[in-house]
Design an enzyme around this catalytic site. Structure first.
Site, PDB file in Angstrom:
ATOM      1  CE  LYS A 188     -64.804 -28.599 -60.503  1.00  0.00           C
ATOM      2  NZ  LYS A 188     -65.505 -27.875 -61.527  1.00  0.00           N
ATOM      3  CD  GLU A 211     -67.745 -34.671 -64.829  1.00  0.00           C
ATOM      4  OE1 GLU A 211     -68.322 -33.788 -65.494  1.00  0.00           O
ATOM      5  OE2 GLU A 211     -66.868 -34.430 -63.997  1.00  0.00           O
ATOM      6  NE  ARG A 212     -70.976 -31.364 -68.146  1.00  0.00           N
ATOM      7  CZ  ARG A 212     -70.531 -30.427 -67.309  1.00  0.00           C
ATOM      8  NH1 ARG A 212     -71.347 -29.885 -66.433  1.00  0.00           N
ATOM      9  NH2 ARG A 212     -69.271 -30.043 -67.331  1.00  0.00           N
TER      10      ARG A 212
END
Length: 464
Positions: A188, A211-212
């Site tokens: 994605k 998000e990481r």
């Protein structure tokens, strides 16, 4: 009450009425000399309660919390006759019973043109190594609102994204809102970065929600790249930040996009992902005691989703447009998840990334049969529409007979249409395979035609 120091002094040679008016504005305005304060009465891991502010508090107002750890901020999420409930932007563990809390009023982001090329957090503060951010005009921020339905411009023409499978099967128009539905690890983020590189836009706004942290810099510097980043504003809220920061980030990104739309820009807004935004909404809502109604999601989640997404799209006459690409992280690859199902009904189309296609090594792993663009007719010519209809029919015939062919029950020559699908569909899949390192396609239909022509088998005349 808490007394703060004045920021300026009265002019000595002034009309008394003018001087009195300025003094009143400093007491009653956004930068008031005197502000109402309260005390913390209860602390939990995600919230704290404050007494003494119920009469002046409003939902969504910011508060300033002064503790031994320093000055922190939070947002009012619930009001009762005696107490208010605050969800902090930092960890609630810094708060202690008896700490002072000051009401600051509504929070407003003031975007500026110079924000392009910068990375900011959910509160509009820089997180990169750049200089201090300039602030925009407060009067402009007051004018920004969701355009009324009958005052909006119509959706514009289609544009070229450079991603062949999208430009052929699910073309996008200026002002459209499109969802990318995928499970985790399917590709994605890579597809979003390819779309961000589209040259059709004046400004790109990227919101990375939940998000990481390790991947943020890589995504902005390597995946998006310096050329695209020069016209991009990145709003980042990592997974380790509080639910309020993850909840605030999409709103901040949308406000930045609305600023550039008001200036007449064609804006591309990429939100990754709306599902993590919904998770943050759920965490805040359940902390206030709101009961779940659908797989753990409270009703307010499904109220906030359309309120956010409806702000994108074409602006009023004379302004620009916001083309929104919204990623939806499908929990457990269940495309009937409540968030996915709700978002699908709000957006103007959806692109489905299939894990089985990714496992075959075909990227982007777009399933053309499950994907749809509700505005594709505005982007296709009549000939292109006819061609795409035939391509989808061919792909459908190829996929529906996959098991039969694997069992060896397929006999060439018995079905001319199936023979054509077996011969052509693998070549179509091959032509549509594309990675971020490959050049963007200027004309996806022409590229597909050239690939099929180059793979044609030479005609062999029958003997004799």
């Amino acid at each position: 009450m808490t007394l703060s120091l004045p920021t300026s002094r009265l002019h000595r040679q002034d009309n008394p009425l003018d001087a009195l008016e300025r003094a009143w504005r400093r007491v009653a305005g956004d930068h008031a000399l005197i502000r109402r304060g309260g005390r913390i009465t209860e602390v939990s891991p995600t919230h704290f309660r404050v007494a003494g502010l119920s009469e002046v508090a409003r939902l969504g107002d910011m508060v300033e919390h002064r503790s031994r750890a320093g000055i922190r901020h939070g947002e009012i999420v619930q009001i009762s006759p005696d107490e208010i409930l605050v969800s902090p932007f930092e960890q609630a563990g810094d708060a202690g019973v008896g700490d002072t809390v000051i009401e600051l009023g509504p929070f407003t982001v003031l975007p500026h043109d110079s924000w392009r090329g910068r990375a900011i957090d959910a509160l509009g503060r820089p997180i990169d190594s750049g200089p201090h951010l300039a602030q925009g005009d407060p009067e402009e921020a007051a004018r920004i609102a969701t355009p009324p339905a009958m005052a909006r411009q119509r959706v514009g023409d289609g544009f070229t994204t450079g991603v062949k499978v999208i430009d052929i099967f699910t073309p996008i128009c200026f002002g459209q809102r499109l969802g990318i539905f995928a499970g985790s690890g399917v590709g994605k983020s890579t597809l979003l970065a390819m779309l961000a590189a589209a040259r059709a836009f004046d400004t790109v706004v990227v919101a990375l929600v939940g998000e990481r942290g390790r991947e943020v810099r890589e995504f902005l510097e390597d995946t998006i790249g310096p050329d695209c980043m020069a016209k991009t504003v990145a709003v980042v809220s990592t997974s380790d930040e509080s639910a309020m920061m993850r909840r605030r980030a999409p709103d901040t990104a949308m406000r930045v996009a609305e600023h550039f739309r008001l200036k007449g820009d064609r804006v591309l807004l990429i939100l990754d992902s709306i599902t993590r935004f919904a998770h943050a909404l759920r965490e805040v809502a359940t902390g206030t005691g709101e009961p779940p109604v659908a797989r753990g999601y409270p009703a307010s989640v499904f109220t906030e989703l359309p309120k956010l997404l409806e702000r994108a799209g074409p602006g009023v006459e004379g302004s620009g447009s916001i083309t929104a690409i919204i990623s939806v992280l499908v929990d457990g690859d269940d495309h009937n998840d409540p968030v996915a199902d709700s978002v699908r009904g709000i957006l103007d189309g959806h692109i489905v990334l299939d894990r089985s296609i990714a496992e075959e090594g075909r990227y982007p792993p777009v399933n053309p049969l499950s994907s749809i663009s509700r505005l594709a007719s505005r982007a296709w010519s009549d000939d292109q529409r006819t061609l795409v209809t035939k391509l989808k029919a061919m792909v459908s015939r190829f996929e529906s007979t996959r098991d039969i062919r694997l069992l060896g029950a397929y006999q060439p020559g018995a079905d001319v249409e199936l023979d054509t699908a077996v011969r052509q569909v693998p070549l179509i899949y091959e032509a549509l395979t594309q990675t971020p390192r490959d050049p963007a396609s200027a004309d996806a239909f022409a590229d597909l035609a050239r690939h099929l022509k180059s793979k044609e088998r030479p005609h062999v005349s029958p003997p004799g």
